[in-house]
Design an enzyme around this catalytic site. Structure first.
Site, short mmCIF file in Angstrom:
data_model
loop_
_atom_site.label_atom_id
_atom_site.label_comp_id
_atom_site.label_asym_id
_atom_site.label_seq_id
_atom_site.Cartn_x
_atom_site.Cartn_y
_atom_site.Cartn_z
N GLU A 4 -31.94 28.49 7.20
CA GLU A 4 -30.55 28.03 7.03
C GLU A 4 -29.68 29.17 6.47
OE1 GLU A 4 -30.53 23.40 6.11
OE2 GLU A 4 -32.06 24.47 4.93
N GLU B 180 -38.82 21.01 7.58
CA GLU B 180 -38.59 20.04 6.50
C GLU B 180 -39.23 18.67 6.79
OE1 GLU B 180 -35.35 23.08 5.85
OE2 GLU B 180 -36.46 22.26 7.54
N1 T1G Z 1 -41.84 26.64 -2.11
C1 T1G Z 1 -42.71 26.91 -3.11
N2 T1G Z 1 -43.94 27.50 -2.94
C2 T1G Z 1 -44.25 27.84 -1.69
C3 T1G Z 1 -43.40 27.59 -0.58
C4 T1G Z 1 -42.14 26.97 -0.83
N3 T1G Z 1 -41.26 26.73 0.14
N4 T1G Z 1 -44.03 28.04 0.54
C5 T1G Z 1 -45.21 28.54 0.15
N5 T1G Z 1 -45.36 28.42 -1.18
C6 T1G Z 1 -46.48 28.89 -2.00
C7 T1G Z 1 -47.77 28.10 -1.71
O1 T1G Z 1 -47.84 26.93 -2.46
C8 T1G Z 1 -48.83 29.12 -2.11
O2 T1G Z 1 -48.91 29.10 -3.51
C9 T1G Z 1 -48.20 30.46 -1.69
O3 T1G Z 1 -46.79 30.21 -1.60
C10 T1G Z 1 -48.69 30.95 -0.35
O4 T1G Z 1 -48.52 29.90 0.59
C11 T1G Z 1 -32.83 22.81 1.82
C12 T1G Z 1 -35.15 21.68 1.21
C13 T1G Z 1 -44.72 30.24 4.42
C14 T1G Z 1 -46.05 29.67 6.40
O5 T1G Z 1 -41.85 23.95 4.42
O6 T1G Z 1 -45.38 26.75 5.52
O7 T1G Z 1 -36.27 24.56 2.60
O8 T1G Z 1 -51.19 28.27 -3.67
O9 T1G Z 1 -50.97 29.51 1.00
O10 T1G Z 1 -50.84 30.27 4.63
O11 T1G Z 1 -33.53 22.63 3.97
O12 T1G Z 1 -46.61 28.60 2.92
O13 T1G Z 1 -50.74 30.71 -3.83
O14 T1G Z 1 -49.98 29.16 -5.67
O15 T1G Z 1 -49.20 28.42 2.44
O16 T1G Z 1 -49.62 32.47 4.44
C15 T1G Z 1 -39.22 24.37 3.83
C16 T1G Z 1 -43.64 26.00 3.46
C17 T1G Z 1 -39.07 24.00 2.41
C18 T1G Z 1 -42.49 26.24 4.37
C19 T1G Z 1 -47.10 30.84 4.42
N6 T1G Z 1 -40.24 25.40 3.97
N7 T1G Z 1 -44.57 27.10 3.43
O17 T1G Z 1 -48.36 30.31 4.73
O18 T1G Z 1 -49.58 30.91 2.55
S1 T1G Z 1 -37.92 22.68 2.21
C20 T1G Z 1 -41.49 25.09 4.25
C21 T1G Z 1 -45.40 27.36 4.47
C22 T1G Z 1 -36.39 23.40 2.45
C23 T1G Z 1 -33.96 23.12 2.76
C24 T1G Z 1 -35.23 22.43 2.44
C25 T1G Z 1 -46.41 28.43 4.27
C26 T1G Z 1 -46.02 29.80 4.87
P1 T1G Z 1 -50.27 29.31 -4.21
P2 T1G Z 1 -49.65 29.59 1.67
P3 T1G Z 1 -49.69 31.05 4.13
#
Ligand code: T1G
Length: 692
Positions: free
Chosen positions: A105, A125
């Site tokens: 975004e 999301e």
């Molecule tokens: N927020 C907080 N922590 C996050 C995070 C996030 N968005 N994404 C990953 N982590 C942490 C995860 O918990 C782990 O922590 C470490 O990063 C590595 O992640 C307004 C409201 C990016 C493809 O849904 O899909 O934006 O366990 O083990 O396999 O519209 O992480 O090491 O302590 O998964 O290489 C939308 C979520 C949010 C993407 C990487 N975004 N993340 O995968 O590593 S909502 C998502 C992923 C939003 C807005 C709305 C994957 C990754 P720890 P990992 P990976």
């Protein structure tokens, strides 16, 4: 305090580099850093353009999910995006890694976008039970139209920047030093006198309003039967994007986002997100070093061995499939070629990739051929003594440091380890079918399994894109499944029908009810899986009775359901009802009625109770591991969070009381595990045990 956003100026271009590992999540510190950096750039006359780039491995992968459920700290993300969009100087987003959710975004709010060729972007999301809440539902359709935008938002899948439709979002895709390319791109804008290009003013995606509305209407129809709340809200926002002025569309999105965020579904999906990541935190990883894997050895000629060989070939490893007879070796080779051919047909790989995979594949009718393998997976099902002999042979054949994995069901890992001179290299692994789809596997270390061996198997699973879950002595999944099925059998025995139970559990969100799942598995397979039956004084044997009546599941055309014609229409079968009625009569059972709600509750309570036993026995380390296994191995609805999370939502004290009531019918199975008492007494829930 570590700066979350670095501000630098290079030849009239301000470069804002986001530095918040591991994924530059848009936490309060990052949001404030972007706004401060932008204000500084806009206030500096020497600065003519701005580049926004992620440090480390990725552009922001979204809002910081850990902040959800806590009071919002300004600046909130929608405001950050609006500030970027309304900036008086051109803003260029430079994307690498995975620009997801709020991260994408921010990209959409920028005026120009360039990306590294390997970058991916998306709006996932919906996988968290929410919707893009920082303008994504309003800006994405303006550039890409309804179809592409809704594909992204309703699947949640990341899209490669090289994908056909992705061009609408990116002005350039580069191969090389992204920062340098971005600064050069910005300087080009300056030299060409190009100013801000605001997405809110774009209407390319609305050029065919008829097609747009058609797409929206179709999508409403497609999600109408879904139980998840967020998908329909997403479509409403994308519809609003074409109907409302931009700022009103944003406001509509804002309130829809809040509605979604407050649902128990979203809480459960966020729980599942962190549960999947927490599961991989094995104690062995503190010191364990994963060994390099180039060649994978696979023992066996059955379905599991062939599937393991194929997914390893698809991941680029060399694979040696070994059996003990020439005939079995030929069968294995033909099975693997068939599976690779199928993958090409389903476009999961190209013919070239399949040919290259076959070139990395060899078969042998002697285990000696495994002498160069870095990891050997025994995928056969045989009695422990026979398996022990195989591991004794492997011990003599395998190279120093090769990891020996028993991938068969109900492994006796310690027995196998004792059969070798290197017990530290022996471990058990439970893979779930279908291998290509199931995203979880259970690692069962033995008493002497080394940290390196466990770390190696974890790296193996991560490469296969599977969540590793640690289990001790035995697997988690089959125990919970057995409890679920036994609860269902007790309901049918007492008066319910298999069809009502299936309907109730589909209503709960399961892909299939327990009896239809049994039919598809086939009664043979399900009976052999019942090795880990849970404790009970009696087990109604409906499957045995159906088998005696010549039924063996869907493949035999008859199971609990009738499967007739192609594609098979699935029908309820009065003969099955009659068979069960006769069973009750023989056992003097006076049938009684069950509501769908009561059925769902009993099945959930049975799973949670067995989960509690697994925690107390130390088989499972934390409740969220059980949730991750049940979601990814047995189709437990992710939006319910898994059986332990769903039990928390149902209320543990009430569940304990209900279990005690059920226990009057069958004490051994239903008596609540004492963990319920402990948690209830301390005002705690299963989630409080997800600490480590
Ligand atoms: N927020 C907080 N922590 C996050 C995070 C996030 N968005 N994404 C990953 N982590 C942490 C995860 O918990 C782990 O922590 C470490 O990063 C590595 O992640 C307004 C409201 C990016 C493809 O849904 O899909 O934006 O366990 O083990 O396999 O519209 O992480 O090491 O302590 O998964 O290489 C939308 C979520 C949010 C993407 C990487 N975004 N993340 O995968 O590593 S909502 C998502 C992923 C939003 C807005 C709305 C994957 C990754 P720890 P990992 P990976």
């Amino acid at each position: 305090m570590v700066q979350a956003v670095l501000f630098e100026v290079e030849d009239n271009v301000a470069v804002l580099t986001i530095k918040s590992p591991p994924v530059n999540a848009l936490s309060h510190a990052v949001r404030s850093g972007i706004v401060d950096g932008l204000d500084r750039a806009l206030g500096d006359d020497d600065v003519k353009a701005v580049v926004l780039i992620g440090g480390g491995r990725t552009f922001p992968a979204g809002a910081d999910i850990r902040e959800f459920g806590h009071p919002v700290q300004d600046p909130w993300l929608p405001e950050v995006c609006n500030r970027l969009e309304m900036a008086s100087k051109p803003v260029v987003a430079a994307v690498h890694g995975t620009a997801l959710g709020g991260g994408f975004e921010v990209v959409l709010a920028a005026h120009y976008r360039i990306a590294d060729k390997d970058a991916r972007f998306g709006l996932p999301e919906v996988t968290l039970g929410i919707l893009p809440g920082a303008g994504g539902t309003q800006r994405a359709p303006r550039l890409a139209g309804a179809k592409f935008a809704l594909d992204m938002m309703l699947t949640g899948r990341p899209v490669p920047v090289t994908a056909p439709g992705a061009k609408v979002f990116f002005d350039a895709v580069v191969d090389g030093d992204l920062r340098k390319e971005a600064v050069a791109f910005a300087q080009n804008l300056i030299s060409e006198g190009k100013g801000p290009r605001r997405t809110r003013d774009q209407r390319i995606g609305f050029e065919d309003p008829h097609a747009y509305q058609n797409e929206v209407t179709n999508r409403y129809r497609m999600v109408a039967r879904q139980q998840e709340y967020a998908p329909e809200q997403i479509i409403r926002c994308v519809e609003a994007a074409a109907l409302l002025p931009f700022d009103q569309g944003l406001a509509f999105e804002r309130s829809s986002f809040q509605d979604c965020l407050e649902t128990s579904q979203s809480a459960a999906l966020r729980h599942a997100f962190f549960a999947e990541r927490r599961a991989g935190k094995f104690p062995e990883l503190k010191t364990g070093q994963a060994r390099e894997l180039n060649t994978i050895g696979v023992i066996g000629a059955g379905g599991l061995a062939a599937s393991v060989a194929v997914i390893c070939l698809q991941e680029g490893w060399h694979v040696v499939a070994a059996t003990t007879t020439v005939r079995a070796a030929e069968h294995a080779a033909s099975e693997i070629s068939k599976l690779l051919g199928g993958a090409v047909m389903r476009k999961h790989m190209t013919q070239t990739e399949a040919d290259e995979a076959l070139a990395r594949f060899t078969t042998a009718s002697d285990l000696v051929a495994l002498s160069e393998a870095d990891m050997i997976l025994d995928c056969t099902i045989r009695p422990p003594s026979a398996k022990r002999d195989v591991f004794t042979q492997l011990d003599a054949i395998a190279k120093e440091g090769a990891v020996l994995v028993d991938a068969g069901a109900h492994s006796k890992v310690n027995l196998l380890a004792q059969a070798t001179g290197a017990p530290g290299d022996v471990v058990a692994l439970h893979l779930y079918a279908p291998l290509r789809i199931s995203k979880v596997a259970e690692i069962v270390p033995g008493g002497n399994t080394s940290e390196d061996t466990v770390a190696t198997v974890i790296s193996f699973l991560r490469k296969l894109d599977k969540f590793p879950v640690r289990a001790k002595n035995e697997q988690i999944g089959p125990r919970i499944l057995a409890a679920y099925r036994l609860a269902a059998d007790y309901i049918v025995e007492a008066g319910g029908t298999p069809y009502l139970v299936d309907q109730a559990m589909r209503g709960f969100g399961m892909n299939l009810g327990p009896y239809q799942a049994l039919d598809y598995e086939g009664f043979e397979a399900s009976l052999s899986a019942q090795g880990s039956a849970c404790r009970a004084s009696h087990q109604p044997d409906f499957v045995g009775r159906l088998q005696a009546a010549g039924r063996n599941g869907a493949r035999s055309g008859k199971g609990f359901y009738l499967y007739e014609g192609k594609p098979a229409s699935v029908q309820q079968d009065p003969e099955v009802i009659e068979l069960i009625r006769a069973y009750r009569e023989e056992n003097g059972i006076d049938p009684r009625g069950f509501s769908e709600e009561a059925i769902r509750y009993r099945c959930l309570a049975a799973m949670a109770n067995e989960g509690a036993r697994l925690l107390r026995e130390g088989v499972a380390r934390r409740p969220s591991d059980i949730d991750t296994v049940m979601i990814h191995a047995f189709g437990f609805p992710r939006w319910q969070g898994g059986p332990m999370k769903a039990a928390d939502n149902a209320g543990l004290l009430h569940m304990k009381v209900e279990l005690e009531r059920f226990a009057r019918e069958e004490p051994k199975f239903w008596t609540p595990d004492r963990i319920f008492d402990h948690l209830a007494k301390n005002g705690k829930v299963f989630d409080d045990l997800n600490t480590q």
